[in-house]
Design an enzyme around this catalytic site. Structure first.
Site, PDB file in Angstrom:
ATOM      1  N   SER A  82       0.891  -1.214   0.126  1.00  0.00           N
ATOM      2  CA  SER A  82      -0.064   0.028  -0.074  1.00  0.00           C
ATOM      3  C   SER A  82       0.714   1.214  -0.131  1.00  0.00           C
ATOM      4  O   SER A  82       0.471   2.331  -0.165  1.00  0.00           O
ATOM      5  CB  SER A  82      -0.857   0.149   1.228  1.00  0.00           C
ATOM      6  OG  SER A  82      -0.402   0.154   2.422  1.00  0.00           O
ATOM      7  N   GLN A  83       2.148   1.151  -0.035  1.00  0.00           N
ATOM      8  CA  GLN A  83       2.970   2.389  -0.022  1.00  0.00           C
ATOM      9  C   GLN A  83       2.915   2.603  -1.690  1.00  0.00           C
ATOM     10  O   GLN A  83       3.350   3.995  -1.769  1.00  0.00           O
ATOM     11  CB  GLN A  83       4.415   1.990   0.364  1.00  0.00           C
ATOM     12  CG  GLN A  83       5.169   0.896  -0.368  1.00  0.00           C
ATOM     13  CD  GLN A  83       4.996  -0.531   0.058  1.00  0.00           C
ATOM     14  OE1 GLN A  83       4.076  -0.653   1.013  1.00  0.00           O
ATOM     15  NE2 GLN A  83       5.969  -1.299  -0.140  1.00  0.00           N
ATOM     16  N   THR A 115      -1.956  -2.000   5.127  1.00  0.00           N
ATOM     17  CA  THR A 115      -2.357  -0.962   6.177  1.00  0.00           C
ATOM     18  C   THR A 115      -1.710   0.297   6.137  1.00  0.00           C
ATOM     19  O   THR A 115      -2.207   1.275   6.680  1.00  0.00           O
ATOM     20  CB  THR A 115      -2.065  -1.755   7.405  1.00  0.00           C
ATOM     21  OG1 THR A 115      -0.387  -1.894   7.699  1.00  0.00           O
ATOM     22  CG2 THR A 115      -2.669  -2.996   7.754  1.00  0.00           C
ATOM     23  N   GLU A 309      -5.678  30.871  17.021  1.00  0.00           N
ATOM     24  CA  GLU A 309      -4.108  31.762  17.110  1.00  0.00           C
ATOM     25  C   GLU A 309      -3.928  32.147  15.669  1.00  0.00           C
ATOM     26  O   GLU A 309      -3.042  33.304  15.558  1.00  0.00           O
ATOM     27  CB  GLU A 309      -3.129  30.634  17.570  1.00  0.00           C
ATOM     28  CG  GLU A 309      -3.132  30.496  18.881  1.00  0.00           C
ATOM     29  CD  GLU A 309      -2.058  29.375  19.512  1.00  0.00           C
ATOM     30  OE1 GLU A 309      -0.848  30.083  19.455  1.00  0.00           O
ATOM     31  OE2 GLU A 309      -2.364  28.228  19.793  1.00  0.00           O
TER      32      GLU A 309
END
Length: 352
Positions: A82-83, A115, A309
């Site tokens: 999945s990379q 994953t 901020e």
């Protein structure tokens, strides 16, 4: 008394028929993309492995009990770690899922996936699948050849979730480690642990145990059937990159993304999406050029809020609300296929 007994008998028959329909008559198609769940290693007791080695048929053969839950068919969409997941594969998946449901080829879909980017694929599909039928992503932290591989049990549980009528209309789901998460809030939190997927703000929406799933709450944000994102004719998405803030960070990466033609940038700030003066100036230069910049946070939970901020009106920025940077990028890419109006895009981050 006789009439009441007859009514009870008819009700019992109806429930029995319903349970039978929920069981083996539910058609679940498994779309395989590779990942650790289909990974193979040289040794069962070592961590090293190659992702996406095993075809879908071998994954199904490892879980023969799965065929007692539903009518199962499998289809190989990709065979990658999945990379290496890409917009190209995302579009392919979304189009194929919409086609499957449009042609009534299945009642539910399970996607096996690595994953590392599983949460991103889940969220992309949550925004682009145009049917309320169950779509469930599943993966594993241990390869299929490992001792105590978690893939077979996760796959069984994913089919349990997909086949249950209670899963309809909940958007795209992720089933891992006996828990069910909604695609919007789930994230990977640990690089190697089995208990890696968490929803840091809200927790799981359901639990799986003994081949049953129980749900405890339903997210209120809109999913694919209620979003304006139609990818049926798209072959690419607008370029959106992610820049990261840390102590004494300079804006080299941010400036490079803008120079490379990014239409949007998600700036992953510290705390409530904050940045130092150098990055503030670079962001202002980018928004002046028409680049959409969304502030996210590098913290694992919480929200990024408007006009805190940071004066977003003056800086020209939007906020990701409770989306992490990788999911904010997905929503911004899809938003830019519809509009460049900042007010409309900001509302999408609150609505979807």
């Amino acid at each position: 008394m006789k009439r009441s007994l007859t009514k009870f008998t008819l009700l019992l028959i109806a429930v029995t028929i319903s349970c039978t329909t929920f069981g083996q008559n539910v058609r679940v198609k498994i779309l395989a993309t590779g990942g650790t769940i289909a990974g193979a290693g040289a040794s069962a007791d070592r961590a090293a492995y190659t992702a996406g080695k095993l075809p879908i048929d071998e994954l199904l053969n490892a879980v023969p009990q799965i065929h007692k839950l539903a009518k199962i068919t499998g289809e190989q969409v990709a065979s990658i770690g999945s990379q290496d997941m890409s917009v190209e594969v995302w579009l392919k998946l979304a189009k194929r899922i919409n086609e499957i449901f449009a042609k009534n080829e299945a009642d539910a879909i399970v996607i096996t996936h690595g994953t590392d980017t599983q949460e991103e694929t889940a969220y992309f599909l949550d925004l682009t699948v145009k049917y309320n039928k169950p779509v469930v992503l599943v993966g594993a932290m241990r390869p299929a050849t490992a001792i105590s591989a978690d893939g077979p049990k996760n796959l069984l549980d994913a089919v349990v979730v997909a086949a249950d009528p209670k899963s309809q209309g909940r958007g795209v789901l992720l089933a891992m480690n006996e828990r069910v998460f909604d695609a919007k809030s789930v994230t990977k939190t640990n690089s190697t642990s089995l208990e890696t997927f968490l929803s840091t703000n809200f927790g799981p929406i359901g639990l799986i145990y003994d081949k049953k799933v129980e749900y405890y709450y339903t997210p209120v944000r809109k999913s694919g059937t209620s979003t304006p994102f139609d990818v049926s004719n798209l072959t690419s998405l607008p370029r959106v990159d992610v820049a990261y803030m840390y102590a004494d960070a300079d804006p080299t990466a941010l400036n490079a993304f803008v120079s490379a033609g990014a239409k949007g940038v998600v700036f992953t700030g510290v705390g409530n999406g904050n940045m130092n003066k150098k990055n503030y100036d670079a962001i202002k230069a980018a928004t002046d050029k028409g680049v959409i910049v969304v502030r996210a946070t590098r913290t694992p939970g919480g929200r990024v809020t408007l006009h805190d901020e940071v004066d977003d009106a003056a800086l020209g920025t939007l906020v990701s609300d409770d989306y992490n940077a990788q999911k904010a990028r997905i929503l911004l890419m899809l938003a830019l296929t519809n509009t460049t109006d900042k007010a409309k895009i900001q509302n999408m981050f609150f609505e979807y």
